[in-house]
Design a protein around this motif. Structure first.
Motif, PDB file in Angstrom:
ATOM      1  N   PHE A   1       7.198 -26.395 -13.331  1.00 48.47           N
ATOM      2  CA  PHE A   1       6.331 -27.537 -13.011  1.00 48.47           C
ATOM      3  C   PHE A   1       6.796 -28.818 -13.725  1.00 48.47           C
ATOM      4  N   PRO A   2       7.005 -28.793 -15.058  1.00 49.68           N
ATOM      5  CA  PRO A   2       7.466 -30.020 -15.722  1.00 49.68           C
ATOM      6  C   PRO A   2       8.811 -30.539 -15.208  1.00 49.68           C
ATOM      7  N   LEU A   3       9.726 -29.627 -14.860  1.00 52.46           N
ATOM      8  CA  LEU A   3      11.016 -30.064 -14.319  1.00 52.46           C
ATOM      9  C   LEU A   3      10.818 -30.808 -12.991  1.00 52.46           C
ATOM     10  N   ILE A   4       9.940 -30.268 -12.155  1.00 56.87           N
ATOM     11  CA  ILE A   4       9.627 -30.946 -10.896  1.00 56.87           C
ATOM     12  C   ILE A   4       8.948 -32.284 -11.182  1.00 56.87           C
TER      13      ILE A   4
ATOM     14  N   ALA B   1       2.914 -42.589 -11.838  1.00 53.13           N
ATOM     15  CA  ALA B   1       4.073 -41.742 -12.113  1.00 53.13           C
ATOM     16  C   ALA B   1       3.831 -40.908 -13.367  1.00 53.13           C
ATOM     17  N   THR B   2       3.238 -41.527 -14.385  1.00 51.95           N
ATOM     18  CA  THR B   2       2.879 -40.790 -15.600  1.00 51.95           C
ATOM     19  C   THR B   2       1.847 -39.726 -15.287  1.00 51.95           C
ATOM     20  N   GLY B   3       0.904 -40.059 -14.389  1.00 50.21           N
ATOM     21  CA  GLY B   3      -0.113 -39.084 -14.008  1.00 50.21           C
ATOM     22  C   GLY B   3       0.469 -37.880 -13.302  1.00 50.21           C
ATOM     23  N   VAL B   4       1.453 -38.107 -12.439  1.00 47.96           N
ATOM     24  CA  VAL B   4       2.122 -36.994 -11.750  1.00 47.96           C
ATOM     25  C   VAL B   4       2.816 -36.088 -12.768  1.00 47.96           C
ATOM     26  N   LEU B   5       3.526 -36.694 -13.705  1.00 47.32           N
ATOM     27  CA  LEU B   5       4.209 -35.900 -14.727  1.00 47.32           C
ATOM     28  C   LEU B   5       3.204 -35.162 -15.599  1.00 47.32           C
ATOM     29  N   PHE B   6       2.107 -35.837 -15.964  1.00 45.79           N
ATOM     30  CA  PHE B   6       1.107 -35.212 -16.825  1.00 45.79           C
ATOM     31  C   PHE B   6       0.474 -34.002 -16.150  1.00 45.79           C
ATOM     32  N   LEU B   7       0.172 -34.103 -14.848  1.00 42.82           N
ATOM     33  CA  LEU B   7      -0.461 -32.958 -14.184  1.00 42.82           C
ATOM     34  C   LEU B   7       0.451 -31.740 -14.194  1.00 42.82           C
ATOM     35  N   THR B   8       1.786 -31.949 -14.155  1.00 37.60           N
ATOM     36  CA  THR B   8       2.709 -30.816 -14.169  1.00 37.60           C
ATOM     37  C   THR B   8       2.811 -30.169 -15.543  1.00 37.60           C
TER      38      THR B   8
ATOM     39  N   GLN C   1       6.952 -43.886 -24.675  1.00 39.41           N
ATOM     40  CA  GLN C   1       6.104 -45.068 -24.557  1.00 39.41           C
ATOM     41  C   GLN C   1       5.675 -45.619 -25.909  1.00 39.41           C
ATOM     42  N   GLY C   2       6.059 -44.974 -26.978  1.00 35.68           N
ATOM     43  CA  GLY C   2       5.727 -45.511 -28.294  1.00 35.68           C
ATOM     44  C   GLY C   2       4.641 -44.777 -29.039  1.00 35.68           C
ATOM     45  N   GLY C   3       4.227 -43.576 -28.557  1.00 34.89           N
ATOM     46  CA  GLY C   3       3.300 -42.771 -29.336  1.00 34.89           C
ATOM     47  C   GLY C   3       1.920 -42.671 -28.734  1.00 34.89           C
ATOM     48  N   PHE C   4       1.077 -41.819 -29.343  1.00 32.93           N
ATOM     49  CA  PHE C   4      -0.291 -41.625 -28.896  1.00 32.93           C
ATOM     50  C   PHE C   4      -1.165 -42.797 -29.319  1.00 32.93           C
TER      51      PHE C   4
ATOM     52  N   ILE D   1      -3.597 -25.846 -24.908  1.00 28.05           N
ATOM     53  CA  ILE D   1      -4.117 -26.681 -26.000  1.00 28.05           C
ATOM     54  C   ILE D   1      -2.976 -27.134 -26.902  1.00 28.05           C
ATOM     55  N   PHE D   2      -1.958 -26.298 -27.039  1.00 24.57           N
ATOM     56  CA  PHE D   2      -0.816 -26.627 -27.894  1.00 24.57           C
ATOM     57  C   PHE D   2       0.373 -27.163 -27.095  1.00 24.57           C
ATOM     58  N   VAL D   3       0.687 -26.467 -25.976  1.00 26.52           N
ATOM     59  CA  VAL D   3       1.908 -26.779 -25.238  1.00 26.52           C
ATOM     60  C   VAL D   3       1.803 -28.113 -24.507  1.00 26.52           C
ATOM     61  N   THR D   4       0.673 -28.372 -23.860  1.00 28.75           N
ATOM     62  CA  THR D   4       0.539 -29.619 -23.102  1.00 28.75           C
ATOM     63  C   THR D   4       0.676 -30.861 -23.995  1.00 28.75           C
ATOM     64  N   PRO D   5       0.002 -30.926 -25.147  1.00 24.96           N
ATOM     65  CA  PRO D   5       0.225 -32.094 -26.024  1.00 24.96           C
ATOM     66  C   PRO D   5       1.666 -32.210 -26.513  1.00 24.96           C
ATOM     67  N   LEU D   6       2.303 -31.055 -26.777  1.00 24.69           N
ATOM     68  CA  LEU D   6       3.687 -31.079 -27.233  1.00 24.69           C
ATOM     69  C   LEU D   6       4.601 -31.632 -26.134  1.00 24.69           C
ATOM     70  N   LEU D   7       4.443 -31.122 -24.919  1.00 22.46           N
ATOM     71  CA  LEU D   7       5.250 -31.614 -23.806  1.00 22.46           C
ATOM     72  C   LEU D   7       4.945 -33.088 -23.508  1.00 22.46           C
ATOM     73  N   THR D   8       3.686 -33.461 -23.639  1.00 22.69           N
ATOM     74  CA  THR D   8       3.306 -34.858 -23.424  1.00 22.69           C
ATOM     75  C   THR D   8       3.981 -35.761 -24.443  1.00 22.69           C
ATOM     76  N   ALA D   9       4.035 -35.311 -25.689  1.00 19.80           N
ATOM     77  CA  ALA D   9       4.679 -36.101 -26.743  1.00 19.80           C
ATOM     78  C   ALA D   9       6.168 -36.259 -26.474  1.00 19.80           C
ATOM     79  N   VAL D  10       6.798 -35.189 -25.995  1.00 20.02           N
ATOM     80  CA  VAL D  10       8.246 -35.217 -25.776  1.00 20.02           C
ATOM     81  C   VAL D  10       8.614 -35.997 -24.522  1.00 20.02           C
ATOM     82  N   LEU D  11       7.859 -35.780 -23.436  1.00 20.78           N
ATOM     83  CA  LEU D  11       8.255 -36.309 -22.136  1.00 20.78           C
ATOM     84  C   LEU D  11       7.571 -37.612 -21.744  1.00 20.78           C
ATOM     85  N   ILE D  12       6.434 -37.930 -22.378  1.00 20.01           N
ATOM     86  CA  ILE D  12       5.693 -39.123 -21.952  1.00 20.01           C
ATOM     87  C   ILE D  12       5.490 -40.110 -23.095  1.00 20.01           C
TER      88      ILE D  12
END
Length: 325
Positions: free
Chosen positions: A82-85, A100-107, A157-160, A142-153
């Protein structure tokens, strides 16, 4: 009305979400009321994760852990394919950056729980494995999504908007753990009042959607997003779901899963959780960003329900034909 919605596989809750978006577009929360609504929404999110923790059975975790190949396969679809797509799709030129960020976030989100289990049961799949796999996915999310969000989004963009570790721990993880450890004392109460507490879950999400869209509208969301872009998001959602469903079937056959386990892989591996995604978006992004970011998730949520409802009925019909033969 309920019969009409059921005929077209439309989730009635979607109408509430759309109504909330419309209301927030006309009367967004401002000033002191916005602060109050945001505080209530935060409390609702904490309660939502507390209830999720109370619902998670340790016995289901132990029993389902035996099918580890199936769970790893579901996780590979959910958190790898999903994240690769999503990365490929979010790079489409001309798409609004927030969408575009929303599409990536949903994956990057975990799978659903209730609908994955329900569709697996209708289709005649391995329900016990579906319960475990969907629960594992949400817990990992709870752990993986924030980690992937930090790395990929947000890393790009400069952080949370705030410290993600502290925020997630205080608002999501601690309530979840508290609910799970209190399960021996409150588990029966939660089970008995499942329907009433379900309204709490959905009400919390509606509050987050209202505050998020209100802030996005004030920030000029509807002046940036066109109807054409919304149609494009719907088309993208259909394409993503089709790719993952095809991959799930190919992976299941390559792994030589039984028909029952293949059904679990198809339904648990192809979905994304609105119930988890909206609260996580509220934690991981600024309030003005959240409205646009969860738009693709809302589209994908309804499309996945419609498509999987059709697939579940086809699986069930196939099972019936085989039993008669």
């Amino acid at each position: 009305m309920n019969r009409l919605l059921a005929r077209f596989n439309i989730d009635p809750y979607l109408l509430l979400l759309v109504s909330t978006v419309a209301f927030a577009s006309v009367l967004p929360a401002r000033g002191v009321f916005a602060d109050i609504a945001g505080g209530v929404a935060d409390a609702g999110i904490a309660l939502l994760f507390f209830l999720h923790g109370a619902k998670l059975s340790r016995e289901a975790i132990v029993d389902g852990a035996r099918a580890w190949k199936l769970h790893v396969s579901v996780a590979s679809l959910t958190f790898v394919l999903f994240p690769l797509i999503g990365l490929a799709v979010s790079a489409i030129p001309g798409l609004d950056p927030a969408l575009a960020t929303g599409v990536l976030f949903l994956t990057l989100l975990p799978s659903t729980v209730q609908s994955s289990i329900a569709f697996t049961a209708i289709a005649g799949g391995n329900v016990a494995a579906a319960v475990c796999s969907a629960s594992f996915s949400n817990l990992a999310g709870i752990f993986v999504t924030p980690l992937l969000t930090a790395v990929l989004i947000t890393g790009k963009q400069g952080g949370f908007s705030s410290d993600p570790v502290i925020t997630i721990s205080m608002q999501l993880l601690l309530p979840f753990l508290a609910g799970h450890f209190l399960r021996p004392w409150i588990g029966e109460f939660v089970a008995r009042h499942k329907k009433v507490l379900g309204y709490t879950d959905r009400g919390s999400i509606l509050l987050v959607v209202y505050t998020a869209f209100g802030a996005a509208v004030i920030d000029g969301l509807w002046s940036r997003v066109t109807i054409g872009e919304l149609a494009l998001i719907a088309g993208i959602s259909i394409a993503i779901l089709a790719l993952v469903l095809l991959a799930a079937n190919m992976l299941g056959r390559a792994m030589r899963f039984s028909r029952e386990d293949l059904i679990v892989l198809v339904f648990c591996g192809s979905k994304k959780s609105l119930a988890t995604g909206v609260p996580l978006a509220g934690v991981l992004f600024t309030q003005a960003q959240v409205g646009a970011i969860i738009l693709p998730l809302m589209f994908f949520h309804q499309i996945q329900l419609m498509v999987c409802a059709i697939l579940a009925r086809r699986y069930a019909a196939q099972t019936t034909r085989e039993a008669i033969a």
